[in-house]
Scaffold this motif. Structure first.
Motif, short mmCIF file in Angstrom:
data_model
loop_
_atom_site.label_atom_id
_atom_site.label_comp_id
_atom_site.label_asym_id
_atom_site.label_seq_id
_atom_site.Cartn_x
_atom_site.Cartn_y
_atom_site.Cartn_z
N GLY A 107 -29.47 -17.11 15.42
CA GLY A 107 -28.60 -16.24 14.63
C GLY A 107 -29.34 -15.27 13.73
O GLY A 107 -28.75 -14.71 12.80
N LYS A 108 -30.61 -15.04 14.00
CA LYS A 108 -31.36 -14.06 13.21
C LYS A 108 -31.00 -12.66 13.68
O LYS A 108 -30.97 -12.40 14.87
N THR A 109 -30.72 -11.77 12.77
CA THR A 109 -30.38 -10.40 13.15
C THR A 109 -31.37 -9.42 12.53
O THR A 109 -31.75 -9.55 11.36
N LEU A 110 -31.80 -8.48 13.34
CA LEU A 110 -32.69 -7.43 12.87
C LEU A 110 -32.06 -6.09 13.21
O LEU A 110 -31.47 -5.93 14.27
N GLN A 111 -32.19 -5.16 12.30
CA GLN A 111 -31.61 -3.83 12.54
C GLN A 111 -32.41 -3.06 13.57
O GLN A 111 -33.65 -3.13 13.59
N ASP A 112 -31.71 -2.34 14.42
CA ASP A 112 -32.38 -1.46 15.37
C ASP A 112 -33.08 -0.34 14.60
O ASP A 112 -32.54 0.18 13.63
N LYS A 113 -34.27 0.02 15.07
CA LYS A 113 -35.01 1.11 14.43
C LYS A 113 -34.92 2.36 15.29
O LYS A 113 -34.18 3.26 15.00
N GLN A 114 -35.64 2.38 16.37
CA GLN A 114 -35.54 3.53 17.26
C GLN A 114 -35.85 3.10 18.69
O GLN A 114 -36.53 2.11 18.91
N VAL B 235 -48.76 -12.88 18.20
CA VAL B 235 -47.62 -13.76 17.89
C VAL B 235 -47.45 -13.88 16.38
O VAL B 235 -46.33 -13.84 15.86
N ALA B 236 -48.56 -14.05 15.67
CA ALA B 236 -48.49 -14.14 14.21
C ALA B 236 -47.82 -12.90 13.62
O ALA B 236 -46.97 -13.00 12.73
N GLN B 237 -48.17 -11.73 14.15
CA GLN B 237 -47.58 -10.49 13.65
C GLN B 237 -46.08 -10.42 13.96
O GLN B 237 -45.28 -10.00 13.13
N VAL B 238 -45.69 -10.87 15.14
CA VAL B 238 -44.28 -10.89 15.53
C VAL B 238 -43.47 -11.79 14.59
O VAL B 238 -42.41 -11.40 14.08
N LEU B 239 -43.99 -13.00 14.34
CA LEU B 239 -43.27 -13.93 13.46
C LEU B 239 -43.19 -13.39 12.03
O LEU B 239 -42.16 -13.53 11.35
N TYR B 240 -44.26 -12.77 11.60
CA TYR B 240 -44.28 -12.15 10.26
C TYR B 240 -43.21 -11.05 10.19
O TYR B 240 -42.44 -10.98 9.22
N ASN B 241 -43.16 -10.19 11.22
CA ASN B 241 -42.18 -9.11 11.24
C ASN B 241 -40.75 -9.64 11.20
O ASN B 241 -39.88 -9.08 10.53
N ILE B 242 -40.51 -10.72 11.93
CA ILE B 242 -39.16 -11.29 11.97
C ILE B 242 -38.76 -11.84 10.61
O ILE B 242 -37.67 -11.57 10.10
N ASP B 243 -39.67 -12.61 9.98
CA ASP B 243 -39.33 -13.17 8.67
C ASP B 243 -39.11 -12.08 7.63
O ASP B 243 -38.26 -12.20 6.75
N LYS B 244 -39.86 -11.00 7.72
CA LYS B 244 -39.75 -9.95 6.72
C LYS B 244 -38.54 -9.03 6.95
O LYS B 244 -38.06 -8.39 6.01
N ASN B 245 -38.06 -8.98 8.17
CA ASN B 245 -37.00 -8.01 8.50
C ASN B 245 -35.67 -8.61 8.90
O ASN B 245 -34.70 -7.87 9.10
N SER B 246 -35.61 -9.94 9.08
CA SER B 246 -34.34 -10.54 9.55
C SER B 246 -33.43 -10.87 8.38
O SER B 246 -33.86 -11.01 7.24
N LYS B 247 -32.13 -10.99 8.73
CA LYS B 247 -31.13 -11.34 7.72
C LYS B 247 -30.65 -12.75 7.95
O LYS B 247 -30.62 -13.23 9.05
#
Length: 200
Positions: A135-142, A188-200
């Motif tokens: 159920g993690k949601t991230l906003q579309d960028k481009q 993978v570390a960068q992906v997980l970091y991006n998700i935690d920082k950008n998900s709602k």
């Protein structure tokens, strides 16, 4: 195996100690901050001898394991192994969890191929399913078209496009996605970091 699992669990229960860990092979690495973050959160750990092995390919089982840790699953609930080639180790419960939640589906003939490095297109599909299940949601960028779009397998096209649009995955050189190459521990570390920082 039980002792290994106990050590693993012990490590994950002490994130404050993990935050103090530094690795001799990440000091000048582009993903240093992301690696420090995911280790501190208990998603990842080092490979021994004060090393993280950031450029090492991550296996299919290990990728699912870090997602399971990120989701905070209860390993004791996942014991019914659907794969004939899945060994009983620290990753077993995580792979079973992922299979039961349709995050992974195996490679056919009842096999999972735990120790094979995960490809970039496989990662995109697994990550897309993971975000849906948790159920993690991230906003579309481009929208980010790749020059090698035709090299991406049909079953992965939509997931790659979606993960790129959300900024979870990026292209390599010359705006190519390189779908068949393996995914590294640092990526993978960068992906997980991006998700935690950008998900709602």
């Amino acid at each position: 195996t039980k002792n290994l699992q106990k050590e693993e669990e012990k490590t994950l229960q002490k994130p404050e100690e993990l935050k103090e860990r530094s690795f001799i092979d990440t000091e000048n690495h582009w993903a240093k901050d992301a690696i420090s973050y995911v280790v501190g959160k208990g998603y990842f750990k080092g490979v021994g001898n004060d090393r993280f092995a950031p450029n090492k390919s991550i296996t299919r089982a290990d990728f699912v394991t870090v997602l399971g840790r990120m989701a905070g699953i209860d390993q004791s609930k996942y014991t019914s192994n659907p794969f004939s080639d899945l060994e009983n180790n620290y990753a077993t419960a995580y792979v079973i969890w992922a299979a039961e939640n349709n995050i992974v589906k195996g490679v056919g003939n009842g096999k999972f191929e735990s120790n094979r490095p995960i490809t970039r297109e496989e990662m995109a599909v697994v990550m897309s399913r993971y975000l849906y299940v948790t159920g993690k949601t991230l906003q579309d960028k481009q929208d980010v078209p790749f020059n090698d779009q035709s090299d991406i397998s049909p079953w992965a096209q939509e997931a790659v496009k979606d993960m790129a649009k959300k900024g979870i995955v990026q292209g390599m050189e010359n705006r190519c996605f390189s779908p068949k190459t393996s995914f590294t521990r640092a990526q993978v570390a960068q992906v997980l970091y991006n998700i935690d920082k950008n998900s709602k």
